[in-house]
Design a protein around this motif. Structure first.
Motif, short mmCIF file in Angstrom:
data_model
loop_
_atom_site.label_atom_id
_atom_site.label_comp_id
_atom_site.label_asym_id
_atom_site.label_seq_id
_atom_site.Cartn_x
_atom_site.Cartn_y
_atom_site.Cartn_z
N ALA A 168 0.82 -1.21 0.00
CA ALA A 168 0.00 0.00 0.00
C ALA A 168 0.85 1.27 0.00
O ALA A 168 0.33 2.37 0.18
CB ALA A 168 -0.93 0.00 1.22
N ASP A 169 2.15 1.11 -0.21
CA ASP A 169 3.07 2.24 -0.28
C ASP A 169 2.56 3.26 -1.31
O ASP A 169 2.43 2.94 -2.50
CB ASP A 169 4.45 1.73 -0.68
N PRO A 170 2.27 4.51 -0.91
CA PRO A 170 1.71 5.49 -1.86
C PRO A 170 2.69 5.90 -2.95
O PRO A 170 2.28 6.45 -3.96
CB PRO A 170 1.34 6.67 -0.96
N LYS A 171 3.98 5.64 -2.75
CA LYS A 171 4.98 6.00 -3.77
C LYS A 171 5.25 4.85 -4.74
O LYS A 171 6.06 5.00 -5.66
CB LYS A 171 6.30 6.39 -3.10
N TRP A 172 4.58 3.74 -4.55
CA TRP A 172 4.89 2.51 -5.30
C TRP A 172 3.63 2.00 -5.99
O TRP A 172 2.53 2.05 -5.44
CB TRP A 172 5.43 1.47 -4.32
N ASN A 173 3.79 1.48 -7.20
CA ASN A 173 2.63 0.98 -7.95
C ASN A 173 3.07 -0.16 -8.86
O ASN A 173 4.18 -0.17 -9.40
CB ASN A 173 2.01 2.10 -8.80
N LEU A 174 2.18 -1.15 -9.01
CA LEU A 174 2.42 -2.29 -9.88
C LEU A 174 1.23 -2.46 -10.80
O LEU A 174 0.08 -2.49 -10.36
CB LEU A 174 2.64 -3.57 -9.06
N LYS A 175 1.50 -2.60 -12.10
CA LYS A 175 0.48 -2.88 -13.09
C LYS A 175 0.93 -4.09 -13.90
O LYS A 175 2.11 -4.26 -14.18
CB LYS A 175 0.25 -1.68 -14.03
N THR A 176 -0.02 -4.92 -14.28
CA THR A 176 0.26 -6.05 -15.17
C THR A 176 -0.46 -5.84 -16.49
O THR A 176 -1.49 -5.16 -16.53
CB THR A 176 -0.19 -7.38 -14.54
N TYR A 177 0.08 -6.41 -17.55
CA TYR A 177 -0.51 -6.23 -18.87
C TYR A 177 -0.25 -7.48 -19.71
O TYR A 177 0.74 -8.19 -19.49
CB TYR A 177 0.09 -5.01 -19.57
N PRO A 178 -1.13 -7.79 -20.64
CA PRO A 178 -0.91 -8.94 -21.52
C PRO A 178 0.21 -8.65 -22.52
O PRO A 178 0.30 -7.55 -23.06
CB PRO A 178 -2.26 -9.13 -22.22
N ARG A 179 1.05 -9.63 -22.74
CA ARG A 179 2.15 -9.45 -23.69
C ARG A 179 1.65 -9.45 -25.12
O ARG A 179 0.67 -10.12 -25.45
CB ARG A 179 3.19 -10.56 -23.50
#
Length: 405
Positions: A168-179
């Motif tokens: 939940a770090d507000p400075k950190w984000n992860l997104k996934t996407y289809p190749r």
């Protein structure tokens, strides 16, 4: 070489080499896990000097971007385990290596690169008279630092940047996407597509005389699993004593992905339909059944209730539908919760050891169960029609549908 685990990430192999004679060193990191089914894009905002200590795992397929400086680091031939500060120091060292020669050969390029190097040095906060500075000192300095953002784009999903305390770090984000197909080819997951050969004669897909209802329509598309081109086939089928339906089939020759779907080929019915079938022996299990994507299925004897839309559209037999329900629950992670249900399902339903009732409720009346006595009424099956409620029409999107000018 050492196998280690990075918390909240995965296992990695760390390799380190140092020559005692010449002092040459080399550090490399490789993933010890499998390639993720999707690519990952990590974003971290570096707003304070303490953020420079965030750990970075960079795989060979990872591309690093720092938008504020219009800086992009392409994929490399080896992985790297470092920190944000260590990455910045490596960039400064690599860009500064050929600056004296570049100043003579390309003065304009020299000034552009030197401007970038000077901006990156403000992040590190090193004194000009310091020749060699250890990694980890920049985070301890009490100097102002320009904020910037670092992004790690890895199609293989094997890169990582550390978060603080929790995800939940507000400075950190992860997104996934289809190749994309190109990314799958670059990773070696699929082979490059061959040049399509011109199809002629009987080998050409499609067929059927136009206007006879036997046409097979071909729609080119892309496989959702591997990204290779494929064709989706669609054919109109007439079910006796019911209505027209559309059967669509997709089959990828590359990865084996398959998908079949059934949709209604007729107008929307004014009323819903409820079909109740009393199953008394195994002969009833061989009845053809069309379960539309808007229908629900209930078997009161074993407390089975499938909500509307579960399993999608299927054209199979009653035994086939029950087999699919059994397999889906058998593969569930909470299989222990369904052990008694699966036991009753196998004994009472799939083997028809005792009579049971199947109820199919379809607000659009697009479902069908075969009548073994057609065209006469089936004594084991009752069909009821009913007016849809406003809530059902709203869920189906019919309240907002306008068919008149």
């Amino acid at each position: 070489m050492m196998l280690t685990t990075i918390p909240y990430f995965k296992e990695v192999i760390v390799m380190s080499f140092r020559c005692e004679h010449c002092g040459a060193t080399n550090n490399e990191i490789q993933s010890a896990g499998e390639i993720r089914p999707e690519g990952t894009l990590y974003t971290a905002r570096i707003l304070a000097r303490s953020d420079l200590d965030r750990q970075i795992v960079r795989s060979p397929t990872c591309e690093i971007m720092i938008p504020q400086y219009e800086l992009t680091l392409p994929s490399t031939t080896r992985g790297q385990l470092t920190t944000v500060e260590g990455l910045i120091r490596d960039i400064v060292a690599d860009l500064s290596t050929d600056q004296p020669l570049r100043k003579i050969q390309d003065e304009e390029g020299y000034h552009k690169i030197q401007t970038l190097v000077d901006q990156l040095k403000l992040i590190l906060g090193d004194d000009e008279d310091e020749e060699e500075v250890a990694v980890g000192t920049a985070a301890k300095k009490d100097l102002p630092m320009p904020a910037f953002t670092i992004k790690l784009d890895d199609p293989a999903g094997n890169s990582f940047i550390e978060f603080i305390e929790s995800m939940a770090d507000p400075k950190w984000n992860l997104k996934t996407y289809p190749r994309t197909l190109q990314q799958n080819i670059a990773l070696g997951l699929v082979a490059a597509p061959d040049q399509p050969a011109a199809a002629d004669g009987d080998e050409q897909l499609g067929g059927g005389e136009p206007g006879t209802g036997e046409e097979i329509y071909v729609f080119p598309g892309v496989c959702s699993s591997c990204g290779h081109p494929l064709d989706t086939l669609m054919k109109k089928v007439v079910i006796p004593y019911f209505k027209d339906i559309l059967i669509m089939s997709t089959n990828c020759d590359r990865c084996g992905y398959r998908d079949n779907e059934v949709k209604s080929g007729s107008a929307i019915s004014e009323q819903g339909k409820k079909i109740t079938l009393k199953v008394e022996d195994r002969e009833d299990l061989s009845r053809d059944i069309l379960k539309s994507e808007t229908s629900g299925l209930t078997i009161p004897e074993i407390d089975l209730v499938l909500q509307h839309g579960t399993l999608g559209g299927r054209f199979t037999t009653l035994e086939g539908i029950l087999e699919q329900v059994y397999e889906e629950l058998s593969r569930s992670e909470d299989r222990r919760k369904f052990e008694l249900f699966l036991k009753n399902s196998r004994r009472c339903v799939k083997n028809a050891e005792r009579p049971f009732t199947v109820i199919i409720d379809d607000p659009l009346a697009n479902s069908y169960v075969q009548n073994l006595y057609a065209p006469d009424p089936d004594p084991n099956m009752t069909i009821e029609t009913y007016d849809r409620t406003w809530a059902q029409n709203e869920e189906l999107g019919l309240n907002d549908m306008k068919v008149e000018g």
